[in-house]
Design a protein around this motif. Sequence first.
Motif, PDB file in Angstrom:
ATOM      1  N   LEU A  56      77.993 -11.432 -23.325  1.00  0.00           N
ATOM      2  CA  LEU A  56      78.001 -12.664 -24.341  1.00  0.00           C
ATOM      3  C   LEU A  56      76.816 -13.447 -24.802  1.00  0.00           C
ATOM      4  N   ALA A  57      75.961 -13.522 -23.504  1.00  0.00           N
ATOM      5  CA  ALA A  57      74.672 -14.370 -23.800  1.00  0.00           C
ATOM      6  C   ALA A  57      73.742 -13.708 -24.958  1.00  0.00           C
ATOM      7  N   ASP A  58      73.826 -12.533 -25.068  1.00  0.00           N
ATOM      8  CA  ASP A  58      73.209 -11.929 -26.293  1.00  0.00           C
ATOM      9  C   ASP A  58      73.863 -11.834 -27.574  1.00  0.00           C
ATOM     10  N   LEU A  59      75.181 -11.845 -27.370  1.00  0.00           N
ATOM     11  CA  LEU A  59      75.932 -12.154 -28.800  1.00  0.00           C
ATOM     12  C   LEU A  59      75.627 -13.404 -28.978  1.00  0.00           C
ATOM     13  N   THR A  60      75.771 -14.411 -28.538  1.00  0.00           N
ATOM     14  CA  THR A  60      75.665 -15.781 -28.863  1.00  0.00           C
ATOM     15  C   THR A  60      74.063 -16.065 -29.343  1.00  0.00           C
ATOM     16  N   ALA A  61      73.213 -15.785 -28.533  1.00  0.00           N
ATOM     17  CA  ALA A  61      71.563 -15.812 -28.760  1.00  0.00           C
ATOM     18  C   ALA A  61      71.315 -15.077 -30.338  1.00  0.00           C
ATOM     19  N   GLY A  62      71.926 -13.874 -30.659  1.00  0.00           N
ATOM     20  CA  GLY A  62      71.934 -13.355 -31.819  1.00  0.00           C
ATOM     21  C   GLY A  62      72.399 -14.198 -32.791  1.00  0.00           C
ATOM     22  N   VAL A  63      73.519 -14.794 -32.713  1.00  0.00           N
ATOM     23  CA  VAL A  63      74.235 -15.635 -33.729  1.00  0.00           C
ATOM     24  C   VAL A  63      73.307 -16.885 -34.044  1.00  0.00           C
ATOM     25  N   LEU A  64      72.833 -17.289 -32.949  1.00  0.00           N
ATOM     26  CA  LEU A  64      72.177 -18.759 -33.089  1.00  0.00           C
ATOM     27  C   LEU A  64      70.618 -18.357 -34.008  1.00  0.00           C
ATOM     28  N   LYS A  65      70.220 -17.180 -33.756  1.00  0.00           N
ATOM     29  CA  LYS A  65      68.776 -16.658 -34.168  1.00  0.00           C
ATOM     30  C   LYS A  65      69.311 -16.389 -35.827  1.00  0.00           C
ATOM     31  N   GLN A  66      70.414 -15.679 -36.042  1.00  0.00           N
ATOM     32  CA  GLN A  66      70.658 -15.414 -37.418  1.00  0.00           C
ATOM     33  C   GLN A  66      71.251 -16.597 -38.374  1.00  0.00           C
ATOM     34  N   ILE A  67      71.650 -17.775 -37.785  1.00  0.00           N
ATOM     35  CA  ILE A  67      72.141 -18.922 -38.299  1.00  0.00           C
ATOM     36  C   ILE A  67      71.329 -20.005 -37.996  1.00  0.00           C
ATOM     37  N   PRO A  68      70.323 -20.397 -38.510  1.00  0.00           N
ATOM     38  CA  PRO A  68      69.306 -21.682 -37.921  1.00  0.00           C
ATOM     39  C   PRO A  68      69.892 -22.857 -37.927  1.00  0.00           C
ATOM     40  N   LYS A  69      69.656 -23.751 -37.167  1.00  0.00           N
ATOM     41  CA  LYS A  69      70.087 -25.075 -37.149  1.00  0.00           C
ATOM     42  C   LYS A  69      71.593 -25.053 -36.746  1.00  0.00           C
TER      43      LYS A  69
END
Length: 409
Positions: A56-69
């Motif tokens: 889950l940590a990788d999933l959420t980190a990837g989401v936050l990286k792809q959707i700035p701010k």
Amino acid sequence: MKAFFRTIHLYLSLAAGVIIFCSCLTGTMLVFEKEIQQALHPQRYFVKPQEKRLPLADLTAGVLKQIPKSKLTTVIVYDDPARAVEVGLIVPEKGKKPADAPKTEKHAGAHAKKDAKPKDVERSNLTAFVNPYTGQIIDQFNRRQAFLYSVEMFHRFLLGGKNSIGDWAISISTLFFLIILITGVVLWWPKTKAIMKQRLKIKWDGSSKRLTHDLHIVTGFYTSIFLIIISASGLVMTFKWANNTLFFLTGSKVVAKEDLKAPLSVYQPGITAISPDAAVSALGNKITDVENYTIRYPRDTAAVYTFNVLKKGSVELATDTYYIDQYSGKITGVVLYADKSLGQRIRGVIKPIHTGSIYGWPTQVLAFLITLVSLIFPVTGVMMWLNRTRKKEKPVRGRMRVVPAEATV
């Protein structure tokens, strides 16, 4: 008494008939909202299962990286291997300032004030649907921009927002609708068995006035109990006095928001907060054999991980809640649905009762048919009222006076 109830029934119907019609129409449209979305966008909700899920940590980190701010709020994980993971985010909207970050003292876990009031839960305005096996964002969905969200806002507030005139109009009309339904049952109640037989079936071959009358009376009787439940549940979600009445009738204590405050994490110097995967592991078998579980991430250094777990076969929203310390990974609090008071258990499923989703598609179909049929009542009621107002006594023509022939001479 029936004349009194008929007057109440009539004038409340005339006062709120249009709003009641709109509420029933929009309610019919909202019954299958989730199913409609999944049918129109299956690629958004479903993925091809693979052997191993990403942390889950990788999933959420990837989401936050792809959707700035964006700011992470919740993650919904389904037991179904073919379902996408839903990541709730707060994204700054154009023309609106982002909500101020909650002001908390550093290491508030050790210095939190006992009389501090709980803050409102942040609500996400964007959902990212993520493939749990690849980490790819399948789709982004802002429900507030969807057509059915506008339908819901019309259903709840007449598009006016909370505590607006539209909100009060809907609320008062719902109360009127409940009274209309109860007085309608009283007016329907027959004096004899013969009359009851007539009021239990529609005479399809009758006159137009008789058909209008039967559609209003007969269908009203068969749907009244369900509509009373729907309107009463709406009142519980709207008025504080209705909510308090529910707890009074069930002999339960009203639970204030202050009493629902989550426990705090105990800050430990030099200890890094655990990952969401570690928090999931801490629950062990408590999240096995479940429909889904929702993770609400800590908002600050004092908060905890909050898990809402829906067991398989449970009523929608009848969830168990677990709190995990973000430093030690220990369970610091448990609120099981089965341990709640009767009033709390009923209040927890009031929304599914109102929408018809409480027992899945069987009750959804029932709710859809009931609200669809209810559209007849305002129309037939007005037609019956107009028929009565237009009904006038036929003028009695005076009899011609017969004059004897002799009188004309």
